[in-house]
Enzyme design. Structure first.
Site, short mmCIF file in Angstrom:
data_model
loop_
_atom_site.label_atom_id
_atom_site.label_comp_id
_atom_site.label_asym_id
_atom_site.label_seq_id
_atom_site.Cartn_x
_atom_site.Cartn_y
_atom_site.Cartn_z
N GLN A 1 46.02 -41.48 86.29
CA GLN A 1 44.88 -41.22 85.41
C GLN A 1 44.63 -39.71 85.31
OE1 GLN A 1 43.21 -43.77 83.68
NE2 GLN A 1 42.33 -42.03 82.60
N ASP B 1 52.79 -45.14 80.32
CA ASP B 1 51.92 -44.34 79.44
C ASP B 1 52.75 -43.64 78.36
OD1 ASP B 1 49.20 -44.57 79.85
OD2 ASP B 1 49.17 -43.21 81.58
N LYS C 1 41.25 -50.92 83.08
CA LYS C 1 42.69 -51.24 83.09
C LYS C 1 43.01 -52.30 84.14
CE LYS C 1 43.75 -46.69 81.25
NZ LYS C 1 44.12 -45.30 81.51
#
Ligand code: NAD
Length: 286
Positions: free
Chosen positions: A97, A120, A53
């Site tokens: 994460q 997200d 990412k």
């Protein structure tokens, strides 16, 4: 039938180059899109994901920060860090994460991220927007699948779509997005009695299970579009999806490979959501 293999990596490269232009435009106006990735603990897969990412962020021209916290970090400490990023005007997207260590509630953490920085798309507010048909930040993997289907000009209205897997991250938002495009959607999961009965009706079949060979040739309707979200590592180190890929060739009209299919699109959609977050921030000021 000649099966078309959908090249997710090539589409991702094309979309990233467009995102790079949009990011440069925002940067010129003083709104360089900024993304922070927070990782807690030493999960090896998480390290790889965050690295990927960060690399994509650099490629698109984002301001990016990577925060690594020790496995013993308390929930309070993590929530304080998130509160800081919620206030930080250089940061438009916050990504924590998963998985988190057991002393930290992922639910509490995801709710603590400001919905306008939730790139997200996991905050209940953004989940609600998606469920009510007004999506803002859509979870990256299903958003990537939709972008692939759109790029291939695959019709969805009135067609049978079957999603295997009902996670909050992939299966559920995937079903919502297909529903919004007018597909008749069936969701299958671990309690589904006869998976093949459902899959063999699917014009569009999305597998998001995490088990190799979940979808075999005899379960696919001739001419179906097969999207393989699964990522599984075999004992010999080989990476495979949930679909028995070779056997599906010649039966499906389209298929996404693993690797090189949905994976690169997921990361690209994270970039797209961060650029969108910066754009919305710039519009809320001007
Ligand atoms: P998850 O474990 O949260 O969900 C798996 C789902 O599969 C569950 O809803 C379960 O009910 C269903 N399931 C399990 N066994 C089944 C069976 N025998 N028949 C039918 N359904 C069954 O996983 P997830 O986070 O949704 O991820 C699914 C897969 O997609 C994993 O392999 C993951 O690594 C992969 N993934 C890939 C990407 C990507 O970018 N390509 C992104 C996210 C997840």
């Amino acid at each position: 039938m000649q099966t078309r293999i959908i090249d997710g990596a090539a589409l991702a490269r094309r979309l990233r180059s467009e995102l790079r232009d949009r990011a440069a435009e925002l940067t010129a106006r003083g709104y360089q899109p900024g993304l922070v990735a927070v990782r807690v603990g030493e999960d090896p897969a998480s390290k790889v994901y965050v690295r990927t990412k960060m690399k994509a962020s650099a490629e698109v021209g984002l301001h990016s920060e990577h925060v690594e916290l020790p496995a013993a970090t308390t929930e309070t400490t993590l929530l304080e860090r998130i509160a800081g990023f919620n206030r930080d005007p250089r940061i438009h997207g916050i990504l924590v994460q998963l998985p988190l260590p057991p002393q930290i509630s992922a639910d509490n953490v995801l709710r603590a991220i400001a919905p306008e920085k939730d790139v997200d798309g996991f905050h209940p507010y953004n989940v609600g927007l998606l469920a009510t048909g007004r999506p803002r930040f859509v979870p990256c993997t299903p958003a990537g699948v939709m972008a692939m289907l759109a790029a291939e000009e695959i019709a969805l209205e009135g067609r049978e779509a079957v999603v295997i897997g009902r996670s909050n991250i992939v299966g559920k938002p995937m079903a919502m997005l297909l529903l919004q495009k007018g597909a008749t959607v069936t969701m299958c999961h671990s309690k589904t009695r006869d998976l093949a009965v459902h899959t063999s009706r699917a014009d569009v079949l999305v597998a998001a299970v995490g088990r190799p060979n979940t979808v075999r040739e005899e379960m696919i309707k001739p001419g179906a579009v097969v999207v393989d979200v699964g990522i599984n590592r075999l004992p010999d180190g080989k990476l495979v999806g949930d679909v028995a890929f070779e056997s599906a060739l010649g039966k499906a009209s389209h298929i996404t490979p693993v690797p090189g299919g949905v994976g690169p699109m997921t990361v690209t959609m994270l970039m797209a959501n961060t650029v969108l977050a910066a754009q919305l921030a710039s519009e809320s000021v001007s």
